[in-house]
Scaffold this motif. Structure first.
Motif, mmCIF file in Angstrom:
data_model
loop_
_atom_site.group_PDB
_atom_site.id
_atom_site.type_symbol
_atom_site.label_atom_id
_atom_site.label_comp_id
_atom_site.label_asym_id
_atom_site.label_seq_id
_atom_site.Cartn_x
_atom_site.Cartn_y
_atom_site.Cartn_z
ATOM 1 N N TYR A 1 1.722 -0.986 -7.860
ATOM 2 C CA TYR A 1 0.664 -0.995 -6.848
ATOM 3 C C TYR A 1 -0.685 -1.296 -7.497
ATOM 4 C CZ TYR A 1 4.048 1.542 -3.957
ATOM 5 O OH TYR A 1 5.174 1.921 -3.263
ATOM 6 N N ASP A 2 -1.481 -2.128 -6.851
ATOM 7 C CA ASP A 2 -2.883 -2.280 -7.217
ATOM 8 C C ASP A 2 -3.578 -0.945 -6.960
ATOM 9 O OD1 ASP A 2 -5.823 -2.877 -6.510
ATOM 10 O OD2 ASP A 2 -5.165 -4.769 -7.376
ATOM 11 N N SER A 3 -4.504 -0.562 -7.839
ATOM 12 C CA SER A 3 -5.171 0.736 -7.677
ATOM 13 C C SER A 3 -5.910 0.846 -6.340
ATOM 14 C CB SER A 3 -6.135 0.994 -8.837
ATOM 15 O OG SER A 3 -7.110 -0.018 -8.914
ATOM 16 N N ARG A 4 -6.365 -0.288 -5.791
ATOM 17 C CA ARG A 4 -7.048 -0.283 -4.503
ATOM 18 C C ARG A 4 -6.072 -0.156 -3.331
ATOM 19 N NH1 ARG A 4 -12.043 -1.915 -3.913
ATOM 20 N NH2 ARG A 4 -11.569 -3.039 -1.992
ATOM 21 N N HIS A 5 -4.807 -0.167 -3.638
ATOM 22 C CA HIS A 5 -3.785 -0.021 -2.603
ATOM 23 C C HIS A 5 -3.100 1.346 -2.660
ATOM 24 C CE1 HIS A 5 -3.335 -4.696 -2.263
ATOM 25 N NE2 HIS A 5 -4.461 -4.236 -1.739
ATOM 26 N N ILE A 6 -3.750 2.286 -3.358
ATOM 27 C CA ILE A 6 -3.242 3.665 -3.449
ATOM 28 C C ILE A 6 -4.292 4.594 -2.853
ATOM 29 C CG2 ILE A 6 -2.454 5.511 -4.971
ATOM 30 C CD1 ILE A 6 -1.726 3.325 -7.025
ATOM 31 N N LEU A 7 -3.887 5.428 -1.916
ATOM 32 C CA LEU A 7 -4.792 6.396 -1.279
ATOM 33 C C LEU A 7 -4.236 7.799 -1.483
ATOM 34 C CD1 LEU A 7 -7.245 6.982 0.578
ATOM 35 C CD2 LEU A 7 -5.686 6.736 2.535
ATOM 36 N N ALA B 1 1.981 6.834 12.173
ATOM 37 C CA ALA B 1 1.063 5.698 12.031
ATOM 38 C C ALA B 1 1.230 5.010 10.677
ATOM 39 C CB ALA B 1 -0.387 6.170 12.204
ATOM 40 N N ILE B 2 1.472 5.798 9.645
ATOM 41 C CA ILE B 2 1.624 5.235 8.293
ATOM 42 C C ILE B 2 2.950 4.494 8.147
ATOM 43 C CG2 ILE B 2 1.783 5.762 5.823
ATOM 44 C CD1 ILE B 2 0.267 8.415 6.463
ATOM 45 N N TYR B 3 3.997 5.093 8.681
ATOM 46 C CA TYR B 3 5.361 4.598 8.456
ATOM 47 C C TYR B 3 5.511 3.161 8.963
ATOM 48 C CZ TYR B 3 10.454 4.823 8.068
ATOM 49 O OH TYR B 3 11.756 4.601 7.715
ATOM 50 N N GLY B 4 6.032 2.313 8.121
ATOM 51 C CA GLY B 4 6.185 0.900 8.471
ATOM 52 C C GLY B 4 5.033 0.037 8.000
ATOM 53 N N LYS B 5 3.880 0.678 7.688
ATOM 54 C CA LYS B 5 2.726 -0.061 7.163
ATOM 55 C C LYS B 5 2.548 0.163 5.664
ATOM 56 C CE LYS B 5 -0.099 0.294 11.404
ATOM 57 N NZ LYS B 5 0.553 1.399 12.126
ATOM 58 N N CYS B 6 2.849 1.379 5.222
ATOM 59 C CA CYS B 6 2.650 1.765 3.821
ATOM 60 C C CYS B 6 3.842 2.592 3.351
ATOM 61 C CB CYS B 6 1.393 2.633 3.658
ATOM 62 S SG CYS B 6 -0.127 1.982 4.366
ATOM 63 N N HIS C 1 0.834 -1.203 0.000
ATOM 64 C CA HIS C 1 0.000 0.000 0.000
ATOM 65 C C HIS C 1 0.866 1.250 0.000
ATOM 66 C CE1 HIS C 1 -2.697 -3.125 1.557
ATOM 67 N NE2 HIS C 1 -3.722 -2.341 1.247
ATOM 68 N N ILE C 2 0.341 2.316 -0.603
ATOM 69 C CA ILE C 2 1.041 3.605 -0.583
ATOM 70 C C ILE C 2 0.043 4.730 -0.307
ATOM 71 C CG2 ILE C 2 0.879 3.889 -3.110
ATOM 72 C CD1 ILE C 2 3.678 5.310 -2.920
ATOM 73 N N VAL C 3 0.427 5.638 0.564
ATOM 74 C CA VAL C 3 -0.384 6.814 0.880
ATOM 75 C C VAL C 3 0.275 8.022 0.215
ATOM 76 C CG1 VAL C 3 -1.335 8.281 2.702
ATOM 77 C CG2 VAL C 3 -1.115 5.806 3.078
ATOM 78 N N CYS C 4 -0.479 8.700 -0.639
ATOM 79 C CA CYS C 4 0.012 9.864 -1.386
ATOM 80 C C CYS C 4 -0.594 11.119 -0.760
ATOM 81 C CB CYS C 4 -0.387 9.763 -2.849
ATOM 82 S SG CYS C 4 0.136 8.218 -3.639
ATOM 83 N N VAL D 1 -5.587 -0.090 4.917
ATOM 84 C CA VAL D 1 -4.613 -1.185 4.969
ATOM 85 C C VAL D 1 -5.300 -2.548 4.981
ATOM 86 C CG1 VAL D 1 -2.792 -2.228 6.377
ATOM 87 C CG2 VAL D 1 -2.830 0.239 6.041
ATOM 88 N N SER D 2 -6.504 -2.606 5.574
ATOM 89 C CA SER D 2 -7.229 -3.887 5.649
ATOM 90 C C SER D 2 -8.156 -4.111 4.457
ATOM 91 C CB SER D 2 -8.035 -3.955 6.949
ATOM 92 O OG SER D 2 -9.040 -2.942 6.966
#
Length: 275
Positions: free
Chosen positions: A206-212, A152-157, A12-15, A255-256
């Motif tokens: 990245y899958d499109s559903r894994h981009i925020l 919170a994001i760091y290490g997960k995405c 996952h990636i958070v933009c 993430v879930s």
């Protein structure tokens, strides 16, 4: 930390957008620079209060939030022309701002022979840039809750900056507050539009559903929609509350892979928060 050397580490990636989203910079720039410089350039002090309210409505508090500076200027001058005093050349400015392939100081400098309004618009834009450069550095800071959200994001995405601002300013501001060290990729104006940047990120696997896409303006929502990725809004005048909601609820859903219905609700909240 560029598109060339970036390596995907998470699924996952958070933009995240910068001005008005992570960094509390939009209000101060419009309140102290854009609007006041327009008042001064066109000698509109007699109607300053009403005109500045209109400027802020167009550029901060409505569905035109984040509009190009020259489009915002045109809309406000059309309002002035209708309500207060005739603005010479405003129709020519509108035609240019509607049709020109590029809206920048360089582009408008090629229009100076058409009408005096283009000279005034260029003077205004340069004055704005100068005023922004003189803003006290200590007043440019992240919104409350941004650092906690990054932790919170760091290490997960993975984390990307996706911004239409200039790269030097973004890097300097984010580095000053220890945010840049958590960022995997910085996509700014020299790499293309926000939509193009999101497309480039998608191409990294990245899958499109894994981009925020986290943003504060309708252009951010549009860029997310054009790429079929999720959107999370930072609501104007509710920024700290929005970042708290992100850390406590949105991130876990993303993430879930349970973001769909929640994301629709967030987009509705976003639209309802703008006039």
């Amino acid at each position: 930390m560029s598109g060339l050397d970036f390596k995907k580490k998470h699924e996952h990636i958070v933009c995240i957008d910068s001005d008005g989203c992570a960094m509390d910079t939009m209000n101060i720039k419009h309140f102290r620079c854009f609007g006041p410089c327009m008042i001064k350039e066109w000698g509109l002090e007699k109607w300053e209060k009403e005109i500045l309210e209109k400027w802020n409505e167009i550029n901060l508090f409505s569905m035109t939030r984040g509009i190009n500076r020259f489009k915002g200027l045109t809309l406000c001058l059309l309002y002035v022309d209708e309500k207060f005093v005739k603005i010479e050349g405003v129709k020519a400015l509108k035609t240019w701002s509607d049709d020109a392939p590029e809206l920048s100081n360089d582009a408008i400098s090629k229009m100076l022979s058409v009408s005096p309004i283009f000279d005034k618009a260029l003077n205004w834009s340069k004055s704005v840039n100068e005023a922004i450069s003189e803003l006290p550095e200590e007043e440019i800071k992240p919104f409350d809750g941004v650092k906690e959200a990054f932790d919170a994001i760091y290490g997960k995405c993975d984390i990307a900056v996706v911004s239409s601002a200039n790269p030097e300013a973004v890097r300097a501001e984010w580095d000053r507050f220890g945010l840049l060290e958590m960022v995997d990729i910085v996509c700014t104006q020299e790499m293309g539009s926000k939509s193009a940047c999101l497309g480039m990120i998608k191409d990294m696997g990245y899958d499109s559903r894994h981009i925020l896409m986290v943003g504060d303006a309708p252009g951010d929502l549009q860029a997310a929609g054009e790429n079929g990725v999720f959107f999370y809004p930072i609501l104007v005048q509710k920024e700290a509350q929005s970042w708290k909601e992100f850390s406590e609820h949105a991130l876990a859903r993303f993430v879930s892979d349970t973001y769909d219905d929640y994301g629709v609700q967030m987009i509705n909240n976003f639209k309802n928060n703008l006039k």
